[in-house]
Design a protein around this motif. Sequence first.
Motif, PDB file in Angstrom:
ATOM      1  N   UNK A   1       0.854  -1.175   0.000  1.00 43.12           N
ATOM      2  CA  UNK A   1       0.000   0.000   0.000  1.00 43.12           C
ATOM      3  C   UNK A   1       0.897   1.234   0.000  1.00 43.12           C
ATOM      4  N   UNK A   2       0.594   2.194  -0.854  1.00 39.87           N
ATOM      5  CA  UNK A   2       1.373   3.434  -0.869  1.00 39.87           C
ATOM      6  C   UNK A   2       0.477   4.610  -0.552  1.00 39.87           C
ATOM      7  N   UNK A   3       0.939   5.435   0.383  1.00 39.33           N
ATOM      8  CA  UNK A   3       0.229   6.678   0.686  1.00 39.33           C
ATOM      9  C   UNK A   3       1.206   7.801   0.403  1.00 39.33           C
ATOM     10  N   UNK A   4       0.889   8.623  -0.611  1.00 36.90           N
ATOM     11  CA  UNK A   4       1.814   9.671  -1.024  1.00 36.90           C
ATOM     12  C   UNK A   4       1.019  10.774  -1.703  1.00 36.90           C
ATOM     13  N   UNK A   5       1.428  12.014  -1.483  1.00 34.48           N
ATOM     14  CA  UNK A   5       0.636  13.071  -2.111  1.00 34.48           C
ATOM     15  C   UNK A   5       1.058  13.342  -3.555  1.00 34.48           C
TER      16      UNK A   5
END
Lengths: 308, 249
Positions: free
Chosen positions: A275-279
């Motif tokens: 899972x990637x959380x990045x703006x």
Amino acid sequence: MAILIIAEHNNLSLKSETHKVVQAAAAIGGDITLLVAGFNCKAAADEAATVAGVSKVLLADNAVYQHQLAENIAALVTEVGKDFSHILAPATTSGKNFLPRVAAMLDVAQISDVIAIESADTFVRPIYAGNAIATVQSSDRIKVLTVRPAAFRAASDGNSAPIEAVSAAHDAGVSAFIDEELTKSERPELSAARVVISGGRGMQNGENFALLNGIADKLGAAIGASRAAVDAGFVPNDMQVGQTGKIVAPDLYIAVGISGAIQHLAGMKDSKVIVAINKDAEAPIFQIADYGLVADLFSVLPELEQQL
Amino acid sequence: MKILVPVKRVIDYNVKVRVKADQTGVDLANVKMALNPFCEIAVEEAVRLKEAGNASEVVVVSIGTTAVQEQLRTALALGADRALHIETDQHLDSLQVAKLLAKVVAQEQPGLVILGKQAIDSDNNQTGQMLAALTGMGQGTFASKVQLADGKVLVTREIDGGLQTVALTLPAVVSTDLRLNEPRYASLPNIMKAKKKPLDVIAADSFGVTLSSNVTVLKVAAPASRQGGIKVESVAELVDKLKHEAKVI
């Protein structure tokens, strides 16, 4: 085929990496002997005797092995291991430290960081930070291998192998232990955790890593970091995941504020679900993530903690 | 005291490598090459020890074709005094490299050997340990701090779970981890000066070391590529997918 495995332990208990190397050895096929070398390490040897598939445990209990100095351990393994066809250790900082020394003393090559066993003489290992996978064959009389723990399942327990004492005391006399500074953590070990949540440069500072704590607690996860976060001094370097840090392959890897440089991917791209959380919607991490969320981590993390 | 620093020419760490279609290796034609990052840190540490008055000379050595002279010149521009090029066009494994380096150690009699913990092409992490074994020296691998005191070297090592400090009798072998130092850049005047520094070429065959290895590469393949994933719109959707689709939480 006679296989010698050097157990990883802290004198009190066996580390899970050892179970995984036993599983790898089972794929080679043959008689498996575990060597537990340390000081006042009977408890670790007792635990080693319970690992399924092990036919004998050798216990070298001597003050010269207390801190596993490479010079002393290598001399012991060279003596004990000379009649074995394979000598294996986990590709941890400890195994990487003493095993090449053993290989050179035996005048054979070492195959590092093996991720699959094809046969008794053919092994698979990653090169170029995991961007290529090499299959190599060794005709050395003794195959010396470090095994990547993340690539194998752990052997189960329930055995009661005999324990035999080894009296050899090798002190090379060129090195001495001074001190040790271990990071205290209540969480599972990074390389053994089922879930890993890692922060990168996007975390902005060390205090913000606290945002990962609640989520890690709820998931029973270990907390990791990218090299950028370590170099910026946010967290200690033993939390680093990557080519030069730890290699992990958990069921779930959550990358928060990590762009996804080649060197970081080398340490986690074999995770089952990423899972990637990045703006930044263009961050390379999204190319390998199963689930990506383009958003500001500072609003996402509290919400995620709440919803778990 | 003399410090010996073995260095390696490798593919630049920013290059995305491509596996050859015939699976014999990776494509190195027309690819940017550079000094292995860990070797750069080793050169920097040696030069710093010299600048602090702890060493008299820094000798760099590299093994390979004429092309490695480019990396030796880089090391000279970073502050090394003298270079040795051990010439061979054979592909060598860590053990053969360590054997050649052991011969160089016997010739040069350094007080300290500093090298990188691993080369980013083969990712072996073996040469330093093997060289220490062959010369009977103590080894300080994965060093994040190096201090010289009373004929010994104190090495703080990065280990799983934290840091460990060991004291080694000199001469000793130290291998560098990333955090040991921040390597300097070579300035243009230093690059010009480096062209005049001594660089000796020695044929690898002249050392009497068997250069062939018992390990054969059968094939080199690209890693299994991951299935393209999806982007989710909200935290709620993410949690739902992880629970019901991926079933990992």
